[in-house]
Design an enzyme around this catalytic site. Structure first.
Site, PDB file in Angstrom:
ATOM      1  CB  SER A 212      61.190 -26.915 -38.438  1.00  0.00           C
ATOM      2  OG  SER A 212      60.598 -28.193 -38.326  1.00  0.00           O
ATOM      3  CD  GLU A 334      61.181 -27.062 -30.580  1.00  0.00           C
ATOM      4  OE1 GLU A 334      60.336 -27.074 -31.492  1.00  0.00           O
ATOM      5  OE2 GLU A 334      62.193 -26.357 -30.621  1.00  0.00           O
ATOM      6  CG  HIS A 420      58.103 -27.280 -34.068  1.00  0.00           C
ATOM      7  ND1 HIS A 420      59.457 -27.419 -33.902  1.00  0.00           N
ATOM      8  CD2 HIS A 420      57.877 -27.446 -35.399  1.00  0.00           C
ATOM      9  CE1 HIS A 420      60.027 -27.672 -35.071  1.00  0.00           C
ATOM     10  NE2 HIS A 420      59.084 -27.675 -36.000  1.00  0.00           N
TER      11      HIS A 420
END
Length: 510
Positions: A212, A334, A420
């Protein structure tokens, strides 16, 4: 995976290095550290890699550590960097919290033969949350595979990304500003170069890997001249790629305010209309946390002209990135919870579509429902990863693209895929730290990911004969390795027609 192998993995997960394990000493460039060891791994925690960035050193580049006399205990992790409440994210470690937080942690295989590759983890959390001290990022399981693992803390939020005309006025010529978190990461990598050998690591085989915001940091380090000699391989997990950075003293490419203008707005909001640098440094750290700076909105994605000189996509397109082997990829669902109509920077990504573009792209998703469910993930993550992978392969560098689609059976979230950050406990083979109960299938997936990642750190290629072969994009264009519930599978990039339309949209905008 056999039952014996499954039980072996479970036992390994339940025997991390503890502060109460036998002590072991190592001589670093700054002094002697006293760590802890079990029968397989030595661990050293809470190691300072830069001076505390407090007082006059707030919003300054990291300064060298002052060495110490005598042994220093390294049995416990250091403080968190100041950040808002964790909201249940397992990537945030234990309290306390302090601006004196520039520490790192090292796990090293105990019975090593020769120098081991080094893996330096850069945590995510939108550059607002997280730490290298979380149990999720414990390096024991990876170190058992023959690598030295380093996890770091770096300054977050406005302490890590901030500028104001008063701060700019006091900087000496050539002093970088704004990107203090990235400067911290570079300082940590310099520490690794100076000290890797003391822990049995090879300073010539350093892999940076992050997820990320940490993945976004990796791509920025790949384009940073100062960082380039400090690492030799890179892994980007869900790290964006099409995002536009914010310059210090001029509007962004999207016309958004400069970092200094944002700093002025913030100072005025808290009643400092014409502050001095000393006034700004006197703001209590907790006051800087609210409202949280916007990651994708540009508050923490900064082009300072020195550490980061241009947007990642532009640097990769020009072939200016570090010429190192790269693993890059995303998860299959995600941002499944986010809609393009949301009032957020992510919801703005499709705002520049023409009516014809939008109609064509909606049709490729099978209608509005499919578009709303998947387009933000594709715009922010999936197409961006494919694009950077293609650019890196085109430049002649080994490139390995992946898609993570492992979903535990008990997970009730309605996202039809891997959300995610869900790959993190698999990469670290630390499934015991994750929310949902895991079975044999999940442990097999974690073992595979950790094996691929550590093999890549060792030789710059994730492949070994006994595992499914991961296609290299330069040799097999638009092929990736998909991590599925049934195991890793090499295949063509899924939903390529949707990604092609998004690529055309980005090209037209540019």
């Amino acid at each position: 995976m056999s039952l014996v192998s499954f039980l072996s993995v479970a036992v390994l997960m339940l025997s991390p290095v503890s502060p109460n394990d036998p002590v072991v000493q190592v001589q670093t460039a700054d002094g002697v550290l006293v760590g802890r060891a079990n029968d397989q791994v030595e661990a050293f925690k809470g190691i300072p890699y830069a001076a505390p960035p407090v007082g006059a050193l707030r919003w300054r580049p990291p300064q060298p550590v002052v060495g110490w006399d005598g042994p220093r205990d390294a049995g416990n992790v250091g403080a968190l960097c100041p950040q808002p409440p964790a909201n249940g994210d397992p990537g945030v470690g234990p309290l306390p919290m302090s601006e004196d937080c520039l520490t790192l942690n090292v796990w090293s295989p105990k019975d090593r033969v020769g120098s081991a590759p080094v893996m330096v983890w850069i945590h995510g959390g939108g550059f607002n949350n997280g730490s290298g001290t979380a149990a999720l990022y414990d390096g024991t399981a990876l170190a058992r595979r023959g690598v030295v693992v380093v996890t770091i803390n770096y300054r977050l939020g406005r302490l890590g990304f901030f500028d104001h005309p008063a701060l700019a006025a006091e900087r000496v010529a050539g002093e970088p500003g704004g990107n203090y978190a990235l400067m911290d990461m570079i300082a940590a990598l310099k520490w690794v170069q100076a000290n890797a050998e003391a822990f049995g690591g090879d300073p010539g085989r350093v892999t940076i890997f992050g997820e990320s915001a940490g993945g976004a940091a990796v791509t920025r380090l790949m384009t940073s001249p100062e960082a380039r000699p400090l690492f030799h391989r890179a892994v980007v997990q869900s790290g964006l790629g099409r995002d536009a950075g914010t310059p210090l003293d001029r509007p962004s490419a999207l016309g958004k305010p400069s970092l200094q203008a944002r700093g002025q707005t913030y100072a005025e909001r808290i009643g400092l209309r014409v502050p001095t640098a000393s006034d700004l440094r006197a703001i209590p750290a907790e006051s800087l946390l609210t409202p949280a700076p916007s990651f994708y909105g540009g508050d923490t994605l900064v082009i300072d002209g020195s550490v980061v000189q241009e947007d990642v996509e532009a640097a990769f397109a020009a072939g200016k990135q570090a010429p190192v082997p790269l693993i890059i990829g995303t998860n299959s669902a995600e941002f499944w919870w986010m809609k393009p109509s949301d009032l957020s920077p992510y919801g703005e990504i499709d705002d520049a579509m023409t009516q014809d573009e939008r109609a064509t792209i909606v049709a490729a998703y099978g209608g509005e429902d499919g578009y709303n469910a998947h387009v933000v993930s594709d715009l922010a993550f999936n197409e961006s990863a494919r694009h950077l992978a293609r650019l890196h392969a085109r430049a002649g560098h080994p490139t390995y693209l992946y898609r993570f689609d492992v979903v535990p059976d008990p997970n009730p979230e309605p996202h039809e895929g891997a959300t995610h950050a869900s790959e993190r406990p698999y990469v670290f083979d630390n499934l015991a730290t994750s929310t949902w109960p895991k079975g044999e299938r999940d442990h097999a997936a974690a073992a595979a990911m950790a094996d691929y990642w550590t093999r890549f750190a060792a030789i710059g290629d994730p492949n070994e004969e006994e595992r499914p072969q991961w296609p290299e994009m330069g040799a097999q264009a638009d092929q990736l390795l998909e991590f599925t519930n049934e195991g890793p599978v090499a295949r063509a990039i899924p939903f390529a027609e949707r990604l092609d339309l998004i690529e055309a949209y980005y090209s037209r905008r540019r």
